[in-house]
Enzyme design. Sequence first.
Site, PDB file in Angstrom:
ATOM      1  CB  CYS A  11      44.436  36.639  36.438  1.00  0.00           C
ATOM      2  SG  CYS A  11      42.817  35.942  36.732  1.00  0.00           S
ATOM      3  CB  CYS A  14      43.620  32.769  37.158  1.00  0.00           C
ATOM      4  SG  CYS A  14      42.682  33.904  36.121  1.00  0.00           S
TER       5      CYS A  14
END
Lengths: 79, 311
Positions: A11, A14
């Site tokens: 991700c 993130c």
Amino acid sequence: MKVEILGSEGCATCEQVKQNVQSVVEEMGKEDEIEVVKVTDPSEFASYGVMSTPALVADGEVKYKGTVPSDEEIKEVLS
Amino acid sequence: MFKYIAVQLIGLTGLTGRLAAALEFWIYDTLKITVILLGVVFAVSYLRTYLPPEKIRDFLKGKKAIVGYVLAGLLGIISPFCSCSTVPLFLGFVGVGVPFGMTITFLTVSPMVNTAAVFVLFGSFGWSLTLAYVLGGLIVGIVGGAGLKLLGFERYVVDFDFAADEEGGNDASDKSARQRLREAYEDAKEIVGRIFPYVIIGVGLGAAIHGFLPEGFIQNTLQGALAVPAATALGIPIYTNIMGVIPVAESLIGKGLPVGTSIAFMMSVAALSVPQFVLLKQVMKRNLIIAYGGIIGFGIMILGFIFNLIF
């Protein structure tokens, strides 16, 4: 203070939040007081009630989820 | 308009023949998809600040059977999410009592049919195929979700605890327009950045097929009853975004690959992938993952056969 960034492997946003938090911590000169940890285990997300990442957790309290907080917002959480 | 730009640019290079055809396809499709991506993704990201996953979950929580499944599918269409969020979403949905089948429907439809893809499909294939694709994707997702539920596969979900009453964090209702714009911008930037490499590769592949694959090659090799299952199986190891596979399908159809076979390939690439299964292994036991892949794959094949008959 313990700051946790919740985000699965792979991700990108993130990882970005983690870097943003780290640079804000450095900017504030609080490297000694604030511990920044990345959490990648989804069952831990669940235990925080988080289902959209990235999420920012400070001392066990969910501050932001499913969004990239701005540097000002991060600063507010950390101070 | 994009066609005009592409033709003009090719004219400037003085190229003709196959290379020109390939280049024209590449420029045209890259322009078209990029513009649609930027516009639609930003618009959807903005609207989505009003519809966080928590809200979707609450919509679905108390719903009964068929209404819930249809709603789960429709919500899947309008909410794009990174494949890295599949597992947290699954836990979050099931953890607060969204029925298991509807959760599966949502997670299946979302990668297959999303708003930006619908616009690109429309631009590439026209409305009848786009409609068929969207309805087909919905049906596969609904049948898959309901099917797994009815067959009792819910018991193969890994046990976990979800803190259902956690009310912390940013709330969706109290954001200013500026905050929403910023979030939408961040979101759109992330989505476009993630998808774009797949688009470039997909369009490049599409262009190569368009320019260099001999006419008649597909008619001679990729026909017959096995074409649809083969296309579906081929989609499993291929991991790309739906936006990356549309241009490939576009030029394959242009070269005579039957519509149903092409759609089966697109859906399989989007909905079934090995990395996705590996992620799901964190929350699903093996039986469930096999059944999930099986039922979705089967649905896609049936759809492919039906579309080959219709179109």
